[in-house]
Design a protein around this motif. Sequence first.
Motif, PDB file in Angstrom:
ATOM      1  N   ALA A 273      16.880  27.588   8.835  1.00  0.00           N
ATOM      2  CA  ALA A 273      17.797  26.403   8.147  1.00  0.00           C
ATOM      3  C   ALA A 273      17.692  26.552   6.590  1.00  0.00           C
ATOM      4  O   ALA A 273      18.621  26.154   6.081  1.00  0.00           O
ATOM      5  N   THR A 343      19.707  20.599  11.571  1.00  0.00           N
ATOM      6  CA  THR A 343      20.274  20.976  12.492  1.00  0.00           C
ATOM      7  C   THR A 343      19.623  20.520  13.855  1.00  0.00           C
ATOM      8  O   THR A 343      18.584  19.988  13.889  1.00  0.00           O
ATOM      9  N   THR A 433      26.885  20.481  19.840  1.00  0.00           N
ATOM     10  CA  THR A 433      25.913  19.799  18.888  1.00  0.00           C
ATOM     11  C   THR A 433      25.478  18.457  19.402  1.00  0.00           C
ATOM     12  O   THR A 433      24.613  17.993  19.411  1.00  0.00           O
TER      13      THR A 433
END
Lengths: 520, 199
Positions: A273, A343, A433
Amino acid sequence: MTVLEAPIETHPEVVLMSESDIASTPSAVGNVIMTGDHTVIGRLYVIAATIFGLFTLAIGSLLAFEQANLEGVSIFSGQEVYAAMFGLFRFSLLFLVVVPLMMGIATAVVPREVEAPSIAFPRAAAAALWTFVISGGIFIGATIYDGGIVDGADAQATELSILALGGIVLALCLASVCVLTTIIAQRREGMGLGDIPIFSWSMLVAGTMWLATLAVLLGNIALVWVDLRGLGTQFWEDGTGALRILGWVTDQTAIYVFAIPVLGVFASTALSAADNAKPNIGVKAGIAAFGVLAFGAYAQPVFNPNVTTQPVFVVQSMLMILPILVVMGGVAVAIMGTQPRVTVSLALAGGAVAMLGAGILTGGLRVFGHFVGGLRELDDWNWVENLAEPFDDLAGTAIRGGLFRFVALATLIAAIAGLYNWAPTILGRSLATPLGSLAGLAIVGGTFVAAVPEVINGFLDEPDILPTGNVRDGVELLNLISGVGLALVGVGLLILLLDLGMTSRRDDEIETTETMEAVA
Amino acid sequence: MSAEAVTKRVPVAVAPRARTVQVGTAFAISGVLLYFGTLFGIYLNTRSQFVKSGVDWIPGDVDMQLTAPTIIAWTFVISLPVAYWAVFSIRQDDRRHAYLAFGLILLLGLMTINQAAFNFEAMGLIADRSRAETLMFLIGGSHIVLTIVGLLFFGFTAFRALAGQYTSKYRDAVQAAAMFWYVIVVLYFIIWLMIYVAK
């Protein structure tokens, strides 16, 4: 004529198939069953473990709801059935859900990470998968059919349950050998052990410790099985049956070995990330130290009744938190100066580490009384006596269940984080997501709600197994809350399964480029 | 189509990574050692409790003789150089002697299993009569299973060798099978000392 050495393996793409061969080509289902493709094997682990997980969490919720009224057994038909289901929940959550889920991710991801052509011994990896699936089904079936790993049930069904548990453990040992061999012997030429990506490193540590722990467990399983075959007259004592001999694996510190990849998933997602920041030695050293400290196969109270009060065990339990801090510190140093993207997988992995930390602190509380006792022996520190009093005699209470839930479910959360992080590698497509956020919220929240009441119940003197009516006020309500928490985790898994199903039906291109980026 | 044309269509074989089978076998061996270590630990722990309390560890009904276990031990000793002979022959590309060594190992392994079964019978071992018998039955039985696994490993390697697979350059699996066999022998010696000699 050119003389060639006998080819060792023939490339599949150059094999010319005759018409009869084409006619005998297996169907799609046959291809899946006979597969040696590590990605397919990984996917099958994930699917099987998720389905087993739904069942296991349903049983766990029912057990907690049963404890919401301690005046009698109302949901299950009797104490024996309750005890059998209790054993099923503990062992299934660990060996049918958490470890296989992580093994599936490792089987799919590790060969790509270390740039191996495939997993080592692909046929053995496939054999391990199917042994796990079949043994898992038999274990659940035999337990429901009046078996289980406790005494007082149908003898033949109990034998079958134990044999199936042995099959599951053997399969996981075999799968561990395949993953370990891939990392050690199949990694790219020139890739040193220090260059191994962080998740593979955690699997190297985890696989080694799993093999060490599961081999010992297999020895215990063989003992109880032979003993039971001989009518159970020697080691098979009292109402808890094999749970007494095998229970150490679901308790500290042995249970921590199954959570080693939590740190690997967390570090890996955090570093990726942060624009693929490079891991430092602190992260790898922390994971290795966690693995070494987690070894607890020696702590078997049946054969060494005082082991949980001995200095080695107490100090080991107290020190467990340090490697986590080292890993987190190492990750913080590595991503310093970058702008990490938040995320779903990173949030889930962070949640997993938090739950693991809570589990380890719970384990510390359990041995705190003995730790303080040891300090008093070292010096005349009587002032600490009052400090230690609430923590005396916590060992056999429900706090053990709280610790188990924290650690096992932390590993489950980390596995799901890994699944979202490496979905392009494992599934060929990214997972949705929004659904991932919803599933993560349910599972992290559910874990907290399921584990904390058990920890409090430990202080309220509720025993770990087979509670009686003699407990303090509030225990029943907390058990009810705990059951709701487990149900919430189950809902999270259901959402994950839905996401997996929807993703497999999506007809977009397989994200090969993204796959390689995710691996990198 | 000429033979040369056919061979040209076959791509150069990708050599398997060296020592993959040996590394895998080493991990499997570590698991096996821990499994037996657990059983040995339980055996010694339980026996020490019996000895401390003054109760006979081995029941009077068990006729424990040293002859048969010692013959098994000697059979295993003989198998050690034979296992190495298989590796040595493959290393020299001497296939005829390799096949002979494979055959002998299989024969010697079957002999040990036969003798172990005879020994159990002669001892009058009953698995559920006492803790000692349960543990002896478990440890001895586990070793028989391990010997069968070792023989299957050697048999599989021999089968592939017969198909022309192993050479002086690629002998990984033969070395791994031999390594596994050495561990089987070492474990038997621990059993022989711990159960039959020390009683």
